[in-house]
Design an enzyme around this catalytic site. Structure first.
Site, PDB file in Angstrom:
ATOM      1  N   ASP A  25       0.874  -1.177   0.000  1.00  0.00           N
ATOM      2  CA  ASP A  25       0.000   0.000   0.000  1.00  0.00           C
ATOM      3  C   ASP A  25       0.909   1.224   0.000  1.00  0.00           C
ATOM      4  O   ASP A  25       1.463   1.593   1.028  1.00  0.00           O
ATOM      5  CB  ASP A  25      -0.901  -0.025   1.237  1.00  0.00           C
ATOM      6  CG  ASP A  25      -1.793   1.217   1.343  1.00  0.00           C
ATOM      7  OD1 ASP A  25      -1.782   2.039   0.401  1.00  0.00           O
ATOM      8  OD2 ASP A  25      -2.483   1.364   2.364  1.00  0.00           O
ATOM      9  N   LYS A  86       2.938  11.325  -3.250  1.00  0.00           N
ATOM     10  CA  LYS A  86       1.938  10.654  -4.081  1.00  0.00           C
ATOM     11  C   LYS A  86       1.052  11.661  -4.811  1.00  0.00           C
ATOM     12  O   LYS A  86       0.568  11.387  -5.907  1.00  0.00           O
ATOM     13  CB  LYS A  86       1.088   9.734  -3.197  1.00  0.00           C
ATOM     14  CG  LYS A  86       0.078   8.887  -3.939  1.00  0.00           C
ATOM     15  CD  LYS A  86      -0.555   7.911  -2.952  1.00  0.00           C
ATOM     16  CE  LYS A  86      -1.623   7.057  -3.594  1.00  0.00           C
ATOM     17  NZ  LYS A  86      -2.170   6.072  -2.631  1.00  0.00           N
ATOM     18  N   GLU A 185      -7.068   0.515  -4.824  1.00  0.00           N
ATOM     19  CA  GLU A 185      -7.103   0.403  -3.361  1.00  0.00           C
ATOM     20  C   GLU A 185      -8.456  -0.084  -2.832  1.00  0.00           C
ATOM     21  O   GLU A 185      -8.492  -0.973  -1.966  1.00  0.00           O
ATOM     22  CB  GLU A 185      -6.711   1.750  -2.746  1.00  0.00           C
ATOM     23  CG  GLU A 185      -5.232   2.088  -2.936  1.00  0.00           C
ATOM     24  CD  GLU A 185      -4.902   3.536  -2.668  1.00  0.00           C
ATOM     25  OE1 GLU A 185      -5.825   4.294  -2.289  1.00  0.00           O
ATOM     26  OE2 GLU A 185      -3.740   3.923  -2.859  1.00  0.00           O
ATOM     27  N   ASP A 207     -12.797   5.254   0.872  1.00  0.00           N
ATOM     28  CA  ASP A 207     -11.348   5.264   1.135  1.00  0.00           C
ATOM     29  C   ASP A 207     -10.839   6.700   1.171  1.00  0.00           C
ATOM     30  O   ASP A 207     -10.679   7.341   0.128  1.00  0.00           O
ATOM     31  CB  ASP A 207     -10.635   4.461   0.048  1.00  0.00           C
ATOM     32  CG  ASP A 207      -9.134   4.341   0.287  1.00  0.00           C
ATOM     33  OD1 ASP A 207      -8.625   4.989   1.230  1.00  0.00           O
ATOM     34  OD2 ASP A 207      -8.463   3.616  -0.461  1.00  0.00           O
TER      35      ASP A 207
END
Length: 620
Positions: A25, A86, A185, A207
């Site tokens: 992850d 990210k 994800e 999420d």
């Protein structure tokens, strides 16, 4: 002869050899690596017992630091400490500049349109920075699992576009990681959730991480995870909660919002601490630049409610896309550290009309799901269980047609892998070439969509306008990456392109980065050899300890036991030593001094097995 560890049948400490694969992850704020061990899929911890790795990278003149120590230096060394990288993956310089004052870095532009961050080690791309995080996770996994990885399943936000997915694969390549699959994800969370609960029906995966938000509506049926629709926001997350609180603090303190990088980091850290405390407390006392005040939970709600509302708007759109009514959703799974905020759980629960599920650790569930999928893709036996993941593309893919229009070939939320073809024709008499412009987006005009690639089809036989037939085929693989081909049907002339997003790395930049990694190959080889010796040493110590506990008093006298323990202690003291040769020598010493003990254990076991049996019995 080295010490032989003896165990009962079926209880061998080294079961059948498995291909080592992990789930990763790669998060905005935190990252994890997970794997199947002893029948349980769980995150892997570092030497300090921590499973979470802060997604922070700090560049020193002579080394790179990753994790918590790097994050703690964000205020004191903001220009060389990169957080939330990210958010920059797959983005151009123009995109980054729109984020404005949120980023206390000095940017430059490389051969591609990718932004580079100036550091003490020179310009670093988001891909290189992400590779450092992936490299740290790979090294942790290989140290814990005791061998080289055959590959990893790396998770990405479902709303990551082609450029962002390609950037993630580039980062893995630099980190010497074989990518078995890029997995959305929310889908990874569904894998973990579905297996744990044997769930069936429609599930919403909400999420909310540090920098991105995803919502996916999935239908779970006996091991089949079908994504009905997906949506989200790649610029919404817990970081935005921090910025909202920081803005409030600066306003209350009467301070300028135009801060130096170090001061900006300081107020953001203060905001993040306040956010985390308000998870369990009703008020938080704050102090900044001479100002002292109190942030109440109600004020905090006022600050973040507009941000949560943005996420709920995406949820409603995903429900419409999936043609699912609210009352059909039987469970809402919370994923991501930012879902720990009680207000998020409250408003999500109100919208879906049910209490969200939070009993699976929201920080770990994505990595666990990825690890489960990695086991399958690595070819390891999963006791007959089969998983079928039906993922979807997040944004429509199409072509430019006359008038600057976007002609969609593959609509968003189409299950992948997928191939679709569509026929086009020429616009002018005698036209012998055609420009193919590949686009991604939902708008009707190409100016409102994202350009992915352009290529030319040449050699079309001259015909009157509209006579030629050109078939354009789009193919999206299981990672969500696109290739496009065009073929004129009468002549057979063909052209194709593997879409390399505009904001991916150029071949020259990849070559430079690989060259850098080759230059460090010697250091990496030495570091690997050291880790292997440390793993061997730890295994030998555990084997000897187990053997002494079972047979030490029975097969050894006190002097022999003491001699073995002295050599064991000497090896323990070398475990953290950077001297691999010394560790190797001590392993040999311990092995030699336990040879006689190993032989006695073997003899004793054989005698016990043969006791009371006749020769004829054995021959039979």
């Amino acid at each position: 002869m080295a010490l032989l560890q003896i165990a009962e049948p079926g209880q061998s400490p080294k079961p059948h050899q498995r291909r080592l694969a992990v789930g990763i992850d790669l998060g905005t704020t935190n990252s994890l690596v997970a794997a199947l061990r002893s029948g349980v899929t769980a995150p892997l911890a570092d030497a300090a017992g921590e499973v979470i790795l802060s997604s922070a990278v700090r560049y020193h003149a002579d080394r790179v630091e990753v994790g918590r120590a790097a994050k703690q230096a964000a205020s004191s060394d903001p220009l060389n400490t990169i957080l939330s990288v990210k958010r920059l993956m797959g983005r151009g310089v123009g995109d980054v500049m729109q984020l404005g004052g949120q980023l206390p870095y000095r940017f430059s532009e490389g051969e591609s349109q990718m932004p580079f961050i100036e550091t003490v080690q020179g310009p670093k791309s988001p891909v290189e920075i992400s590779a450092e995080i992936l490299r740290a996770l790979r090294e942790r996994a290989e140290a814990v699992l005791g061998g080289e990885l055959v590959g990893a399943v790396i998770t990405v936000p479902a709303y990551f576009d082609d450029a962002q997915r390609q950037a993630t694969k580039d980062a893995a390549r630099l980190a010497n990681l074989n990518v078995l699959r890029l997995l959305n994800e929310p889908t990874a969370a569904a894998v973990a959730y579905g297996l744990d609960r044997q769930a069936e029906g429609v599930v919403a995966i909400y999420d909310l991480g540090g920098g991105t938000f995803d919502i996916s509506i999935l239908r779970l049926t006996k091991g089949v995870f079908e994504v009905l629709a997906t949506g989200g926001d790649t610029a919404l997350g817990g970081d935005d909660f921090d910025h909202a609180i920081a803005g409030w603090i600066l306003g209350q303190a009467g301070a300028s919002a135009d801060l130096a990088p170090g001061a900006q980091r300081e107020v953001l850290k203060l905001a993040c601490d306040a956010k985390e405390r308000l998870t369990t407390e009703d008020t938080v006392e704050l102090s900044y630049a001479g100002w002292q005040g109190v942030l109440t939970r109600d004020t905090f709600h006022d600050l973040i409610d507009p941000l949560i509302a943005r996420s709920l708007k995406s949820c409603r759109r995903a429900l419409r896309d999936s043609a699912v009514e609210l009352d059909e959703v039987h469970a809402v799974v919370m994923v991501g550290g930012s879902t720990r905020v009680p207000r998020v759980r409250e408003l999500v629960g109100e919208m879906f009309g049910r209490e969200p599920l939070t009993d699976i650790d929201p920080d770990e569930v994505v990595a666990i799901g990825a690890a489960i999928q990695a086991e399958t893709l690595a070819g390891n036996n999963r006791d007959g269980e089969e998983l079928l993941l039906l993922d979807v593309i997040p944004l429509s893919l199409g072509l430019e047609t006359m008038g600057g229009l976007m002609e969609k070939v593959i609509p968003r939320n189409t299950t992948i892998p997928v191939a679709r073809a569509q026929e086009f024709t020429t616009y002018k008499d005698g036209q012998s070439a055609m420009m193919i412009h590949v686009l991604q987006g939902e708008r009707e005009l190409i100016a409102d969509c994202r350009s992915l690639a352009r290529f030319e089809l040449r050699g079309i036989p001259p015909m009157v306008a509209g006579a030629a037939k050109i078939r354009v085929t789009f193919q999206v693989d299981a990672d969500g990456l696109l290739s496009v081909s065009a073929r004129e049907l009468a002549s057979g002339v063909e052209a194709s392109i593997q879409v390399k997003p505009s904001y991916g790395l150029t071949d020259g930049e990849i070559a430079r980065m690989l060259e850098d990694s080759f230059q460090k190959a010697g250091e990496d080889k030495a570091a690997r050899a050291l880790r292997e010796q440390q793993v061997d040493a730890q295994r030998l110590l555990e084997a000897v300890e187990a053997a002494l506990a079972v047979d030490g008093d029975r097969l050894l006298d006190e002097e022999e036991r003491d001699a073995i323990k002295v050599q064991m202690q000497a090896l323990r003291e070398l475990l953290d030593s950077p001297d691999g040769i010394a560790i190797e020598r001590q392993i040999k010493r311990l092995s030699q001094i336990t040879d006689a003990f190993a032989a006695r254990r073997l003899d004793s076991t054989v005698k016990a097995a043969l006791a009371g049996r006749q020769l004829n019995d054995i021959e039979e």
